[in-house]
Each structure stands twice: as C-alpha cells, then as structure tokens.
Design a protein around this motif. Structure first.
Motif, PDB file in Angstrom:
ATOM      1  N   ASP A   6     -11.351  -2.961  -6.567  1.00 35.43           N
ATOM      2  CA  ASP A   6     -10.549  -2.231  -7.813  1.00 35.43           C
ATOM      3  C   ASP A   6      -9.238  -1.638  -7.205  1.00 35.43           C
ATOM      4  O   ASP A   6      -9.253  -0.679  -7.007  1.00 35.43           O
ATOM      5  N   TYR A   7      -8.223  -2.494  -7.200  1.00 34.96           N
ATOM      6  CA  TYR A   7      -7.238  -2.156  -6.699  1.00 34.96           C
ATOM      7  C   TYR A   7      -5.809  -1.650  -7.700  1.00 34.96           C
ATOM      8  O   TYR A   7      -4.760  -1.189  -7.277  1.00 34.96           O
ATOM      9  N   GLY A   8      -6.467  -1.730  -9.157  1.00 35.51           N
ATOM     10  CA  GLY A   8      -5.376  -1.330 -10.065  1.00 35.51           C
ATOM     11  C   GLY A   8      -5.973  -0.842 -11.518  1.00 35.51           C
ATOM     12  O   GLY A   8      -5.422  -0.339 -12.267  1.00 35.51           O
TER      13      GLY A   8
ATOM     14  N   ASN B  57      -2.832 -14.753   0.382  1.00 30.13           N
ATOM     15  CA  ASN B  57      -1.773 -13.769   0.201  1.00 30.13           C
ATOM     16  C   ASN B  57      -0.278 -14.236   0.541  1.00 30.13           C
ATOM     17  O   ASN B  57       0.612 -13.679   1.178  1.00 30.13           O
TER      18      ASN B  57
ATOM     19  N   ASP C 244      -5.263   0.780 -16.136  1.00 29.86           N
ATOM     20  CA  ASP C 244      -4.538   0.239 -15.095  1.00 29.86           C
ATOM     21  C   ASP C 244      -3.329   1.122 -14.636  1.00 29.86           C
ATOM     22  O   ASP C 244      -2.943   1.958 -15.129  1.00 29.86           O
TER      23      ASP C 244
ATOM     24  N   ALA D 261      -7.160  -4.610 -16.391  1.00 32.91           N
ATOM     25  CA  ALA D 261      -6.041  -5.014 -16.825  1.00 32.91           C
ATOM     26  C   ALA D 261      -5.830  -4.694 -18.513  1.00 32.91           C
ATOM     27  O   ALA D 261      -6.540  -4.963 -19.214  1.00 32.91           O
TER      28      ALA D 261
ATOM     29  N   TRP E 285      -1.742   1.746  -1.129  1.00 35.77           N
ATOM     30  CA  TRP E 285      -2.212   0.902  -2.162  1.00 35.77           C
ATOM     31  C   TRP E 285      -3.613   0.449  -1.712  1.00 35.77           C
ATOM     32  O   TRP E 285      -4.495   0.272  -2.979  1.00 35.77           O
ATOM     33  N   LYS E 286      -4.064   0.651  -0.464  1.00 36.02           N
ATOM     34  CA  LYS E 286      -5.358  -0.011  -0.201  1.00 36.02           C
ATOM     35  C   LYS E 286      -6.419   1.156   0.226  1.00 36.02           C
ATOM     36  O   LYS E 286      -7.484   0.796   0.700  1.00 36.02           O
TER      37      LYS E 286
ATOM     38  N   LYS F 146      -6.533   2.634  -4.444  1.00 32.12           N
ATOM     39  CA  LYS F 146      -7.485   1.682  -4.568  1.00 32.12           C
ATOM     40  C   LYS F 146      -8.682   2.532  -5.342  1.00 32.12           C
ATOM     41  O   LYS F 146      -8.969   3.546  -4.810  1.00 32.12           O
TER      42      LYS F 146
ATOM     43  N   ASP G 292      -1.173  -3.652  -8.024  1.00 36.05           N
ATOM     44  CA  ASP G 292      -2.250  -4.176  -7.037  1.00 36.05           C
ATOM     45  C   ASP G 292      -2.005  -3.926  -5.385  1.00 36.05           C
ATOM     46  O   ASP G 292      -2.925  -3.485  -4.953  1.00 36.05           O
ATOM     47  N   ILE G 293      -0.833  -4.459  -5.297  1.00 29.75           N
ATOM     48  CA  ILE G 293      -0.438  -4.144  -4.022  1.00 29.75           C
ATOM     49  C   ILE G 293       0.425  -3.017  -3.863  1.00 29.75           C
ATOM     50  O   ILE G 293       0.214  -2.109  -4.723  1.00 29.75           O
TER      51      ILE G 293
ATOM     52  N   ASN H  68      -0.707   5.234  -6.981  1.00 24.92           N
ATOM     53  CA  ASN H  68      -1.182   3.866  -6.785  1.00 24.92           C
ATOM     54  C   ASN H  68      -2.121   3.777  -5.599  1.00 24.92           C
ATOM     55  O   ASN H  68      -1.494   4.046  -4.656  1.00 24.92           O
TER      56      ASN H  68
END
Length: 547
Positions: free
Chosen positions: A314-316, A142, A323, A319, A502-503, A309, A327-328, A307
């Motif tokens: 699977d954060y988004g 990261n 979607d 593709a 997001w997480k 998780k 992702d963050i 937005n």
C-alpha cells in the motif's frame, strides 16, 4: 512645572543630538575616530550593511535549543539515537528538495562547459549523472522510471533521486558559484552576460574570486564578443570598496551546502509556533502539530499530510479514496509545509545530510552546532606565494567503491591541501586535519593516543569491509573483501540520511530518526536539499552593523 518642561526639552534635545552623532559616526571608527568609508583614501569598510539576503530557494530558520534524538515511540530503545539537548545557530534551508529540473540545469551547464566528447572532460559530466538504474527491481516493472523520471518534463518538479552524497556536495558547490556569479553580474561588478559564457578555461569560482580575483575566468580581464572587447569586471564601481568585490563588502553569499544532521532535524520539527514545555523537550512527533498522519483541519480533514508507505503493498491508499496522491515520489509542495514553510520534511524522499555516521552523538564534548565530519583544509600555495588555481589539465579524479569515476574538483577552483603542524601547534581545540574519528568511542580516536609509544596505534573500532577498486590502464580492477571477520558496515565513508520516504512506513517520518548509507552509493528514495549559514545576528530583523 516650567522647570519640569524645560528639563524634558533639554533631555529630548540631548537624545536627538546623540542620535544624530551616532548617525554621523556610523562611518567613523569607534577605536580611532578615522573615517572607514574610504572617501578620504584611507582604510575602507562597508558601514551600511544590513541583514544577509536569502539565496534563491532558501527560507530563514532562526536557531535555538531543542531536543535532538528519538523521544516518541521509542519502543526498541535505540542506543544509537539517545535524546540530547543541542543548540543550533540560525541558518537558511531550501524550501523544497532539489528537483529534477534543478539538477538538470547543473548537468546542462557541465555538458556545455566541459564537453564529454573531449577525453579529458568526459568523466566530469559522467561522474555527475544520477544513477537512473536505482529504480530497477528484479521482481518489479519500473522501466518507466528508469527511462523517464530524471528527464521527462512530467517529472521536472519531482525531487531528484539516484544522487549519491558526493554528487550532492558537488552540486552544492556549483550552485554557490552560479548564484554569486549572477549576483556580481546583476550588481554591475562583472559584465552583464559573463555568467552565460563560461568555458573550460573561463570558469567563475567564488573562492577564487575572493582569494585571487585576477585569476578568475582563467585570468582574463576581458573577452571579445562581436568584434568588441567587453570588460569582465567593472572597475572603480562606487558601490565597491575595491577594484574587486571583497568579502568585507558583503555582496557575496556564504556557500550552499548540505545541512548538518542537527540543522535538518531542527528545521524538520518546525517548532516556531510551539512554545510549550513538551515541545521544547522533544515531544513533537512529526513536522506538523498533532499525533496523526491525517489532517484534522476542516477543509482537508482525513487527507494524508505526507507521502509514505501505508502498509504492505500500500504505497498510496485506495484509488479515489483515502489516497495520498502518490505511489512513488510526489511533486514538491504537494503537501502542507511545516511551521517554517518547509515542504516534505517527512515523506516523499529521505535526504542526505553532511554528517559522517556514528552511533553516538557526543554532546558531552560539544552541544553547539553539533557536526561530525570536519576535515580542515587550506588553500594550496605555489612557490611564488600565490594560491594555486587548477587548470583544465589538473583535475583530480576519484575512483569510488563501485568503480565510478568522479571529479573531485573542476578547473578554476583553488586546490586544497591538508593543514599541518604550523596550524595545529599548541592549539587547545584540535590537533589534526581529519577529525572524523574524534571521540567516537574507540581508544585510538582519542586526541593523544599513541604519543607515549603505544604499539596498538593501528587498531580500529569499526571493522568494516575493505574492498579495493583501482583503475589500471583504463580498466577498473575490483577486489571484494571476502573476509568472514567483518562486524560492521560503519566506516568513515558512510553518511547520515534523515526523514522517511515514499517507500518507508510511518515509523520513519519522525524527524529524529537517523540512518546511514555509503556516501558514494545512491538509491531511489534518497534526495537532498541545501542549506546556507547565517552571518550576523541570530534573528533576521534587519539590524544594521555598528563600528
């Protein structure tokens, strides 16, 4: 019939005369009949004040009653999130989370006004810096976010993270002063560019201006620029009731601050368009209408509304299909707002609120503007009876639990001190300055505990670790509490944070969810937004005041 028309005409004239009298009497006291406009040299008050203006970035939220706490999907029956009915006063709140570019403006101002190259100022700027290392993960790559997320222009409109609760509070104070300083300049009460030329001994503070205006900007009434002296303050302004703007003029906005937990949850629910019984009783699951995270609207059907998780790894989404666009974190305003026009009240980042965390919300004692965390202070007064305005050499620093050093205040602000017996004697509603532990469930927090010679006065309900961090000779001495008898992480220095990030999984998107985190620590998924109290009427319909 003629008598009927005559009566109607007389009634109309009477109403018109009454209306005209009320209009003329708007500047006259209903108590004494004296003129209140100040035109005759007497007492002056603002008699033509309308509604409060919204500060930059803020939207109005009309207060009301709602069910605070977990109602939907309460499969675990969380004892620390029991639903309670609360009433919240009207307030203003940021349309979006505070972004990186907003926080960078704050950092840039601090760096210019208090140069970190000077030893006495270095911790003012350093203490405000977000912790960019929150992005690091021992098993994740990261470094891109570590190096770029805060300062790269590609992330300017993303929510700031790595900011602890104390830093968010200090930003709120800075924002208050800069907004009010510019308002005075724009309205001609100070020189046009006064707010652009601050220095360490020449800083504007809203409270200093209201309580000791002659000491604002370092006590200087004028500055010299280009060989010409320029007034800092515009005297005898016809729009002001005094040489200086006072609180009664209504020109200065209330303070920007973190919202309370009740305010944040109420705003996140966005119940303005719902008037059914289920909504009132807390049956709304998300900031949007409906029971699902995907949109059911024809134009956006199937799109994610937030937005978050979506599953393990699977954060988004996949593709190019299904979607959520991030992702963050995501840019603010990437998803539809709720009914109040507020963005990202679910997902993106969780947000700090003002409250100290306690498992129990005590609505039996108070169900109006609920807030835990009140520590009442007053302005420090010098021996000559004047408020004490801090100089550059009087900045007070705190050493946080992680060893970081932060300024508790900056030069130009008024020093604060705890209230004492003179303010609490024979009061029925509070008896001390620090009310964080008031009625939080432990015996020693009761108001009159220990007054009858009780020997257990030092007992505490929350047996949290007691780490010691001290600064000696410029070196930080850290002593960890290695006791095996600690039973909780809750103490007076943990704050509530709200909303999923997001997480987080979908479970946390419910605005009722509440979690806590140490106020002097930061993460990569907690940000914040500001709120402002509403003065005057509950609604925002442009009512005028009357005497």
């Amino acid at each position: 019939m003629k008598n009927f028309f005559k009566s109607c005409m007389l009634a109309s004239l009477a109403i018109l005369a009454t209306s005209c009298n009320n209009s003329r009497d708007n500047s006259s006291s209903r108590a004494t009949g004296w003129d209140l406009s100040g035109r005759d040299g007497g007492v002056s008050f603002k008699t033509d004040y309308e509604e409060q203006e919204a500060g930059p970035g803020l939207l109005f939220v009309e207060g009301g009653t709602f069910t605070m706490g977990r109602v939907q999907d309460d499969v675990m029956h969380d004892w620390n999130n029991t639903p309670t009915q609360q009433h919240v006063q009207s307030f203003y709140i940021d349309e979006t989370e505070v972004t990186n570019v907003m926080y960078l403006e704050y950092l840039d101002w601090l760096k210019q006004v208090f140069p970190p190259s000077e030893e006495r100022y270095k911790n003012i700027y350093a203490g405000a810096l977000p912790d960019t290392l929150v992005w690091r993960n021992p098993l994740g790559f990261n470094e891109n976010m570590v190096n770029n997320y805060l300062r790269h222009p590609a992330f300017h409109t993303y929510p700031v993270v790595g900011v602890n609760w104390i830093q968010a509070t200090e930003f709120s104070q800075w924002r208050t002063d800069r907004v009010n300083e510019k308002r005075l300049s724009d309205k001609g009460y100070t020189s046009r560019d006064a707010y652009k030329n601050s220095s360490a001994d020449n800083v504007f503070s809203t409270e200093t201006y209201l309580n000791a205006p002659s000491k604002v900007y370092g006590g200087s009434d004028s500055i010299t620029r280009g060989g010409r002296e320029t007034d800092r303050k515009l005297r005898n302004n016809p729009d002001s009731t005094n040489v200086y703007v006072q609180r009664k003029d209504g020109e200065l906005l209330p303070a920007y601050r973190l919202p309370t937990e009740a305010e944040w949850e109420y705003a996140a629910l966005g119940q303005s368009s719902l008037r059914d019984y289920n909504s009132y009783r807390g049956r709304k699951k998300y900031p949007w209408d409906g029971q699902y995270t995907r949109s059911g609207d024809r134009k956006t059907i199937g799109d994610q509304r937030a937005n978050f998780k979506q599953g393990q790894g699977d954060y988004g989404g996949i593709a190019g299909w299904s979607d959520d666009g991030a992702d963050i974190t995501a840019e603010v305003r990437s998803y539809e707002p709720n009914d109040y026009g507020l963005y990202d009240m679910a997902g993106n980042v969780s947000e700090w609120v003002a409250d100290v965390y306690r498992p129990r919300v005590d609505n039996e004692y108070n169900d109006f503007n609920y807030f835990r965390g009140n520590v009442y202070t007053k302005n420090a007064i010098t021996e000559d009876g004047k408020v004490k305005v801090l100089t550059a050499d009087e900045v007070i620093y705190d050493t946080l639990s992680n060893g970081r050093i932060m300024a508790r205040n900056i030069p130009g602000e008024i020093a604060q001190t705890s209230i004492g017996d003179q303010e609490t004697y024979l009061r029925t509603q509070f008896s001390k300055s620090d009310n964080i532990n008031f009625r939080d469930g432990d015996k020693s927090s009761s108001r009159y505990y220990g007054e009858q010679g009780d020997t257990k006065k030092d007992e505490e309900m929350y047996n949290s670790p007691d780490n010691e961090v001290t600064l000696k000779d410029g070196k930080i001495d850290r002593r960890y509490d290695d006791s095996t008898k600690r039973t909780t992480l809750i103490d007076d220095h943990v704050r509530v944070y709200k909303g999923g990030s997001w997480k987080d999984r979908e479970y946390w998107l419910d605005p009722a969810q509440r979690r806590y985190f140490p106020q002097d620590m930061a993460t990569d998924d907690i940000g914040f937004r500001n709120a402002m109290s509403k003065v005057g009427s509950k609604s925002n319909k442009g009512r005028r005041t009357r005497n």
